[in-house]
Write an enzyme that holds these catalytic residues in place. Sequence first.
Site, mmCIF file in Angstrom:
data_model
loop_
_atom_site.group_PDB
_atom_site.id
_atom_site.type_symbol
_atom_site.label_atom_id
_atom_site.label_comp_id
_atom_site.label_asym_id
_atom_site.label_seq_id
_atom_site.Cartn_x
_atom_site.Cartn_y
_atom_site.Cartn_z
ATOM 1 N N LYS A 183 0.729 -1.168 0.024
ATOM 2 C CA LYS A 183 -0.034 0.006 -0.138
ATOM 3 C C LYS A 183 0.719 1.376 0.016
ATOM 4 C CE LYS A 183 -1.361 2.724 2.929
ATOM 5 N NZ LYS A 183 -1.301 3.978 1.949
ATOM 6 N N CYS A 292 13.987 10.657 6.153
ATOM 7 C CA CYS A 292 14.044 10.138 7.657
ATOM 8 C C CYS A 292 15.311 10.245 8.234
ATOM 9 C CB CYS A 292 13.542 8.683 7.870
ATOM 10 S SG CYS A 292 14.618 7.726 6.870
#
Length: 486
Positions: A183, A292
């Site tokens: 997803k 990140c």
Amino acid sequence: MIKKILKDPTLFHQKCYIQGEWVNADSNKALDVTNPATGETIGTVPMCCAEETRKAIKAAEEARYEWQAKTAGDRSRIIRRWHDLMMEHQEDLAIIMTAEQGKPMAESRGEIAYAAAFFEWFAEEGKRIYGDVIPQTVQSQRLVVIKQPIGVVAAITPWNFPSAMITRKAGAAIAVGCSIVVKPAKATPYSALAIAELAHRAGIPRGVFNVITGSSSAIGGEMTANPLVRKITFTGSTAVGKKLMRDASDTMKRVSMELGGNAPFIVFDDADLDAAVEGAVVSKYRNTGQTCVCTNRFLVQSGIYDAFCQKLADAVQKMKVGNGLEGETQQGPMIDMAALKKVEEHVADALAKGGRLVTGGKRHALGGSFYEPTVIADATEEMLISTEETFGPLAPVLKFETEDEAIHKANKTEFGLAAYFYTRDMARTWRVGEKLESGMVGINTGLISNPVAPFGGVKESGNGREGSKYGVDDYLEIKYLCMAGI
Ligand SMILES: NC(=O)c1ccc[n+]([C@@H]2O[C@H](COP(=O)([O-])OP(=O)(O)OC[C@H]3O[C@@H](n4cnc5c(N)ncnc54)[C@H](O)[C@@H]3O)[C@@H](O)[C@H]2O)c1
Ligand SMILES: O=C[C@H](O)CS(=O)(=O)O
């Protein structure tokens, strides 16, 4: 219209890829996808929910047995072809990525190569899944350990690296014989669907690789609850990671979490200052600060503090802000207005608490979600930037006096993904490298990500490792066979 600028327009899909078919949502509902640089709608993708997710998981479950029964060599050849196809279509894949995510084309090309490299790497690693023969303690027994694919994997990935975060998972999972349902983020589905198109062309069997778009909570809810799913692999915010981990525990699924960060970047007085500034720009402003492992706060020793702040501001002011599809753009837009507003909040907070604006500090003249690359000096631990992940082009610079103070400040966060420091003292390299509470440490470099090295964090930055020889472990189960009567 994006299809008009692609050499191969068939890479651009607006349907989900489930069991080798391109499908709409059962409801025929769809969600818009916009170009963050222009606000224009690029297209739509299906708004799938739990039922479609159940179908995808069932397809993955049915497909995995034949796939895991293949030899590792057979799987490797197909995954290697997948890599080759990504590189053959690098330019088109980069255009799709920049159109939906906003990063400059140079960075999108780089991400496609980085993403494809995970397929190349795991096509080889998948052929080296060895077991053990344990010296028996009873003469008539033989003790053997084998490793087997965990089964159906569900992957949920973020918008900031729309290709690499998928291949870093799917490459490992599929190489060892698993099947997977992915997803992608709502903002960046087209990169994932293009990877699915190339999976089909490479010969990945129907049901082994599936991409579903739509309601995060409905899809995620089915992924974490469905007993056919044996592994959840997530890359995204710590908050969502914690929720997924809680939900997955009801069926005791294995989980691996690649979560948020708050990377410190330490510069000692003895550092090569120009090299440190170069590394600072890379580690802070890559993907407009939306990675990140981006530095979230700079810790600079007092002896070079003023020189570092000025040199960094001078370098930042030269950066070209613009639409990633145009010319020599080096800083694209933020992914959306919410992301821009978080940067504005952190800037306002820092200035209100004594920070000194060296450059930037406001929305860019281009409007929309463009923000000026910013440097703020005299930053302190009382500011939001010290405890929250900014995820934008803001470089706050704190000062320190001693090595112990730098390490204490660097570790004073619940996160522990990446950390960086610059020094020319070899003994300090070991001392600081060992004491930093971080999964990855850059020493005299601001760019550490590499498919052959273990990527992952400690503390609330997650668990598990992706890439490297360790990256397959999360997709394998260890089985012990005890044979008697020999
Ligand atoms: N450690 C890493 O490797 C890594 C890499 C990239 C991004 N990140 C982190 O991700 C964050 C930014 O990415 P983001 O904004 O996409 O993060 P996010 O957590 O908001 O979303 C990540 C993914 O989770 C999905 N999601 C959101 N809520 C969900 C729910 N309730 N159930 C199921 N799925 C859900 C989103 O649709 C998206 O696909 C930052 O914190 C960044 O540090 C970490
Ligand atoms: O956002 C973090 C991703 O992991 C990107 S990279 O691996 O650091 O390039």
